[in-house]
Each structure stands twice: as structure tokens, then as C-alpha cells.
Scaffold this motif. Structure first.
Motif, short mmCIF file in Angstrom:
data_model
loop_
_atom_site.label_atom_id
_atom_site.label_comp_id
_atom_site.label_asym_id
_atom_site.label_seq_id
_atom_site.Cartn_x
_atom_site.Cartn_y
_atom_site.Cartn_z
N ALA A 264 0.80 -1.22 0.00
CA ALA A 264 0.00 0.00 0.00
C ALA A 264 0.84 1.27 0.00
N LYS A 265 1.91 1.33 0.77
CA LYS A 265 2.67 2.59 0.84
C LYS A 265 3.39 2.92 -0.47
N TYR A 266 3.56 1.93 -1.34
CA TYR A 266 4.22 2.16 -2.63
C TYR A 266 3.22 2.46 -3.75
N ASP A 267 1.92 2.34 -3.44
CA ASP A 267 0.86 2.59 -4.41
C ASP A 267 0.49 4.07 -4.33
N LEU A 268 1.05 4.86 -5.23
CA LEU A 268 0.86 6.31 -5.21
C LEU A 268 -0.49 6.68 -5.81
N ASP A 269 -1.19 7.61 -5.15
CA ASP A 269 -2.52 8.03 -5.61
C ASP A 269 -2.44 8.65 -7.00
N GLU A 270 -3.45 8.34 -7.81
CA GLU A 270 -3.54 8.93 -9.14
C GLU A 270 -3.95 10.40 -9.01
N ASN A 271 -3.55 11.20 -9.97
CA ASN A 271 -3.85 12.64 -10.01
C ASN A 271 -3.45 13.35 -8.71
N ASN A 272 -2.28 13.01 -8.24
CA ASN A 272 -1.76 13.59 -7.01
C ASN A 272 -0.28 13.92 -7.22
N GLY A 273 0.18 14.95 -6.56
CA GLY A 273 1.58 15.32 -6.66
C GLY A 273 2.45 14.40 -5.82
N VAL A 274 3.65 14.16 -6.30
CA VAL A 274 4.63 13.34 -5.59
C VAL A 274 5.93 14.13 -5.51
N ALA A 275 6.47 14.23 -4.30
CA ALA A 275 7.73 14.96 -4.09
C ALA A 275 8.84 13.98 -3.77
N PHE A 276 10.00 14.23 -4.32
CA PHE A 276 11.20 13.44 -4.05
C PHE A 276 12.25 14.32 -3.41
N GLY A 277 12.95 13.77 -2.47
CA GLY A 277 14.19 14.34 -1.98
C GLY A 277 15.24 13.27 -2.20
N PHE A 278 16.35 13.59 -2.84
CA PHE A 278 17.37 12.57 -3.11
C PHE A 278 18.76 13.15 -2.93
N TRP A 279 19.67 12.30 -2.49
CA TRP A 279 21.02 12.76 -2.20
C TRP A 279 21.97 11.58 -2.07
N ALA A 280 23.23 11.87 -2.13
CA ALA A 280 24.32 10.93 -1.82
C ALA A 280 25.39 11.80 -1.19
N LYS A 281 26.32 12.23 -2.01
CA LYS A 281 27.35 13.17 -1.54
C LYS A 281 26.85 14.57 -1.89
N GLY A 282 26.80 15.43 -0.91
CA GLY A 282 26.36 16.79 -1.17
C GLY A 282 24.96 17.04 -0.64
N PRO A 283 24.44 18.23 -0.91
CA PRO A 283 23.12 18.59 -0.38
C PRO A 283 22.00 17.83 -1.09
N GLN A 284 20.85 17.82 -0.45
CA GLN A 284 19.68 17.13 -1.01
C GLN A 284 19.14 17.89 -2.21
N SER A 285 18.77 17.14 -3.25
CA SER A 285 18.06 17.69 -4.40
C SER A 285 16.60 17.33 -4.26
N SER A 286 15.75 18.05 -4.96
CA SER A 286 14.33 17.73 -4.89
C SER A 286 13.71 17.78 -6.26
N ALA A 287 12.60 17.07 -6.40
CA ALA A 287 11.85 17.03 -7.64
C ALA A 287 10.39 16.82 -7.29
N PHE A 288 9.52 17.29 -8.17
CA PHE A 288 8.08 17.14 -7.97
C PHE A 288 7.46 16.75 -9.30
N TRP A 289 6.52 15.84 -9.27
CA TRP A 289 5.82 15.44 -10.49
C TRP A 289 4.39 15.08 -10.13
N GLU A 290 3.53 15.17 -11.14
CA GLU A 290 2.11 14.86 -10.98
C GLU A 290 1.86 13.45 -11.49
N ASN A 291 1.38 12.59 -10.61
CA ASN A 291 1.10 11.20 -10.97
C ASN A 291 -0.26 11.15 -11.67
N ASP A 292 -0.25 11.34 -12.98
CA ASP A 292 -1.52 11.46 -13.70
C ASP A 292 -1.93 10.19 -14.44
N HIS A 293 -1.19 9.09 -14.26
CA HIS A 293 -1.65 7.80 -14.80
C HIS A 293 -0.90 6.64 -14.21
#
Length: 136
Positions: free
Chosen positions: A107-136
């Protein structure tokens, strides 16, 4: 008879070389850009060593470590407006390795349709972010 054996040996060598090349190519865990709806990093500022792939159909999220630098690739996933519906991923097995989650993992991996999803990702260095609309 020598001519036929020579042709067989040349053909066998070519097949062995092709099989070795195909095996080496498929051993790489990092996917190609084809077939993914979104790709984030490593050119995103601060995302050194991380690449994130998203396929909206099936809610497939793949995190890859792209750099041999001793740092794990990390990802935080959060659905817009759903504070409890989030998860994290980590790849600590070295450069060229990936980890994948998809809706069918639970369930926690099943992202709602027509909803925004935010990512924070990093390894070495500061965190980067991205946002996308899960439209299908």
C-alpha cells in the motif's frame, strides 16, 4: 574439411563474443532513458551520485547509485497532502546498483492517481528535490 571447421570456429567465436557482450550489457543495473516517464539526477544540482527513474503506470520508482564515492544513494518519497503516505529507499551496494519499488510491493508504494509526488534525493552533497504529478 578444413574450410568447414574454420567457418564453424569463426561462427562459434562470434556467437560467444555476442553472448559475452549481451551478458555484460544486461549486468548493468542502471536502466536506459527509454520507457521511463521521469528521470531525475545526476545533473540536478546537488544530486551527485544519484539517479531516480519513475514509471507512472504501476508506480515504479527506481533509485540508482551512479558514482563510486563511498556514499549511499538515498531517496525520500512523499505524496502531496498525505503526510503518512511516504517511504524511503537507500542503495548502499556501490556504483551501478539500483533498488526498485512498485505499487504491487504494498500500500505505501501505491501512489494516488492525479496527485503530486515529491522526491528528496542525495548521496554526496546537499539534497536535491523534484516534484511530479502522478496522472496515470
Amino acid at each position: 574439411m578444413k574450410f568447414r571447421i574454420g567457418r564453424i570456429l569463426v561462427g562459434a567465436t562470434a556467437l560467444a563474443s555476442a553472448a559475452l557482450a549481451m551478458t555484460a550489457g544486461s549486468a548493468s543495473a542502471a536502466p536506459s532513458a527509454a520507457g521511463w516517464d521521469h528521470i531525475f539526477g545526476p545533473n540536478t544540482p546537488g544530486s551527485s551520485g544519484v539517479r531516480v527513474y519513475v514509471k507512472e503506470h504501476g508506480d515504479i520508482v527506481k533509485l540508482c547509485d551512479t558514482k563510486k564515492d563511498g556514499y549511499s544513494a538515498e531517496l525520500a518519497v512523499a505524496e502531496d497532502g498525505h503526510a503518512g503516505d511516504s517511504y524511503g529507499m537507500s542503495v548502499s551496494t556501490g556504483a551501478g546498483t539500483c533498488k526498485t519499488h512498485r505499487a504491487s510491493d504494498g500500500a505505501k508504494y501505491d501512489l494516488d492517481e492525479n496527485n503530486g509526488v515529491a522526491f528528496g534525493f542525495w548521496a554526496k552533497g546537499p539534497q536535491s528535490s523534484a516534484f511530479w504529478e502522478n496522472d496515470h
